[in-house]
Design an enzyme around this catalytic site. Sequence first.
Site, PDB file in Angstrom:
ATOM      1  CG  HIS A  79      -1.931   1.027   1.271  1.00 18.18           C
ATOM      2  ND1 HIS A  79      -3.224   0.769   1.666  1.00 18.18           N
ATOM      3  CD2 HIS A  79      -1.902   2.339   0.954  1.00 18.18           C
ATOM      4  CE1 HIS A  79      -3.933   1.877   1.575  1.00 18.18           C
ATOM      5  NE2 HIS A  79      -3.147   2.850   1.157  1.00 18.18           N
ATOM      6  CG  HIS A  95      -0.545   6.971  -1.819  1.00 18.24           C
ATOM      7  ND1 HIS A  95      -1.780   7.050  -2.410  1.00 18.24           N
ATOM      8  CD2 HIS A  95      -0.753   6.421  -0.584  1.00 18.24           C
ATOM      9  CE1 HIS A  95      -2.700   6.573  -1.573  1.00 18.24           C
ATOM     10  NE2 HIS A  95      -2.102   6.183  -0.460  1.00 18.24           N
ATOM     11  CG  PHE A  96       5.667   5.483  -6.378  1.00 10.74           C
ATOM     12  CD1 PHE A  96       6.061   5.491  -5.047  1.00 10.74           C
ATOM     13  CD2 PHE A  96       6.263   4.570  -7.236  1.00 10.74           C
ATOM     14  CE1 PHE A  96       7.034   4.605  -4.582  1.00 10.74           C
ATOM     15  CE2 PHE A  96       7.233   3.688  -6.781  1.00 10.74           C
ATOM     16  CZ  PHE A  96       7.616   3.704  -5.460  1.00 10.74           C
ATOM     17  CG  HIS A 108      -5.399   2.382   5.807  1.00 15.97           C
ATOM     18  ND1 HIS A 108      -6.769   2.374   5.832  1.00 15.97           N
ATOM     19  CD2 HIS A 108      -5.049   3.042   4.680  1.00 15.97           C
ATOM     20  CE1 HIS A 108      -7.230   3.010   4.766  1.00 15.97           C
ATOM     21  NE2 HIS A 108      -6.200   3.418   4.045  1.00 15.97           N
ATOM     22  CG  ASN A 111      -8.128  10.541   6.467  1.00 16.76           C
ATOM     23  OD1 ASN A 111      -8.341  10.934   7.605  1.00 16.76           O
ATOM     24  ND2 ASN A 111      -8.444  11.247   5.394  1.00 16.76           N
ATOM     25  CG  ASP A 115      -1.762   4.904   3.555  1.00 22.14           C
ATOM     26  OD1 ASP A 115      -1.630   5.206   2.353  1.00 22.14           O
ATOM     27  OD2 ASP A 115      -2.713   5.308   4.251  1.00 22.14           O
ATOM     28  CG  HIS A 168       0.675  14.876   1.428  1.00 19.07           C
ATOM     29  ND1 HIS A 168      -0.150  14.923   0.328  1.00 19.07           N
ATOM     30  CD2 HIS A 168       0.152  13.928   2.248  1.00 19.07           C
ATOM     31  CE1 HIS A 168      -1.132  14.040   0.481  1.00 19.07           C
ATOM     32  NE2 HIS A 168      -0.971  13.412   1.633  1.00 19.07           N
ATOM     33  N   PRO A 173      -3.891  14.663   4.362  1.00 12.42           N
ATOM     34  CG  PRO A 173      -5.550  13.047   3.964  1.00 12.42           C
ATOM     35  CD  PRO A 173      -5.039  14.373   3.469  1.00 12.42           C
ATOM     36  N   GLY A 174      -1.827  12.126   5.873  1.00 15.53           N
ATOM     37  CA  GLY A 174      -0.880  11.056   5.565  1.00 15.53           C
ATOM     38  C   GLY A 174       0.553  11.419   5.861  1.00 15.53           C
TER      39      GLY A 174
HETATM   40  O1  DOR Z   1      -3.743   9.624   5.114  1.00 22.89           O
HETATM   41  C1  DOR Z   1      -3.953   9.158   4.011  1.00 22.89           C
HETATM   42  N1  DOR Z   1      -3.385   9.672   2.909  1.00 22.89           N
HETATM   43  N2  DOR Z   1      -4.790   8.135   3.895  1.00 22.89           N
HETATM   44  C2  DOR Z   1      -5.181   7.683   2.707  1.00 22.89           C
HETATM   45  O2  DOR Z   1      -5.917   6.739   2.679  1.00 22.89           O
HETATM   46  C3  DOR Z   1      -4.765   8.366   1.467  1.00 22.89           C
HETATM   47  C4  DOR Z   1      -3.468   9.016   1.651  1.00 22.89           C
HETATM   48  C5  DOR Z   1      -3.089   9.943   0.536  1.00 22.89           C
HETATM   49  O3  DOR Z   1      -3.297   9.616  -0.641  1.00 22.89           O
HETATM   50  O4  DOR Z   1      -2.519  11.000   0.833  1.00 22.89           O
END
Ligand code: DOR
Length: 397
Positions: A57, A59-60, A213, A255, A282, A286, A296-297
């Site tokens: 899990h 994110h690129f 998550h 999240n 996850d 950012h 978030p994240g």
């Molecule tokens: O905190 C989060 N950020 N939860 C997610 O499910 C998505 C992620 C994001 O893409 O930034």
Amino acid sequence: MLIKNIRIVDDSQDFTGDIRVEDGLISEIGTNLDGDSICLDYSRQEVFLLPAFTDLHIHFRDPGFTYKEDVKTGSEAARKGGYTAVNLMPNTNPVADNMEIVKDVERRVAEVGLIFANQTLSMTKGLQGQNFDHLNELKKNEILFITDDGKGVNDDATMEEIFKICKEKNITIMAHEEDSRYSATDMRKAENLMTFRDIVLSEKYNSPIHFCHVSTIEAIEAIEKAKVQGVPVSCEVTPHHLTATSDETNHYRVNPPFRKQADVDALIRAIQNGVVDAIATDHAPHSAEDKLNGAPGMTGLEIAFPLCYTALVKSGHINLQTLVKLMSTQPSNMMKLNKGKIQPGYAADFVIVELDTPFTINSNTFISKGKNTPFSGKEVCGRVLQTFRAGDVYPQN
Ligand code: DOR
């Protein structure tokens, strides 16, 4: 190539010995192996060799948000953190809601050449939670996972139809469980209600679902019960939900959110009881500005192993073999990869770690473009020194 005199740990063995690598695969393991020209001898170092990690899990942010991360920096961050395989979320711009984008991202990660990436397809068109026509076009077994990660699908009837299609096409749903009607008021209810609904639907259609998550005591206990009853569910937890609470992190935005100590304890209990299938980061890079505006994240690839080693193994909750199972063997199996074990025939994907010397996490040293983490300044153990993929070492010195 021969790797000699190193403590080798995977989910089913722990011994000091040697590994022979031929054509990117493990060809032999044992003690006192010899005869190769390239020989890496670790006998004078207090280090361990584990199967390299697989992250279900991450994110690129590529395409569309490459100021946050891109396939190159993401691959480098992964490899630095001990990962040789990752599963990418589809909340890019454009959204990965068609096979052209899926194939293009996978091709571009392969071109960088540091890791393997599987790109997931979105569950609904544009992550809008409604239209899922694109799923009908898929051939059976064409794709492993679909997900609307970042969002839940609120509409029950839509979700029910998606479960039916997934059963027919042999697809696993990866579910971000958050009913947005409750997000502003009660994030616990938002996660729990959707988790309960999807267990019911998974059981009704005998159609598999993987819960992303998982963060609450109620959700993890419901998943445990469903597993006992034979419902085809699996789940992951994140390093951050296992290591910190909302109080300690001053409600750092992610999240699902950081929870309470009782939730952390329940997740660790579930790990001990074999309910949790994988630890997944996850990894959500950012920019500083986006974080200030509430994105978030947190970034996770480069600190997942030390966080988990410190909170779970060093503290005595589980042993190193169980951590290997959660970060490597089981997620690799779920992605149908020939890695995650130190056995002849498996990929020569290894991570060399040093476990005793404490160090302080400093997000300024991250390769990832995302420096966003509440864990900068935290003291941990479990440093990743090198990551081998198909026998090639990174970093090279
Ligand atoms: O905190 C989060 N950020 N939860 C997610 O499910 C998505 C992620 C994001 O893409 O930034």
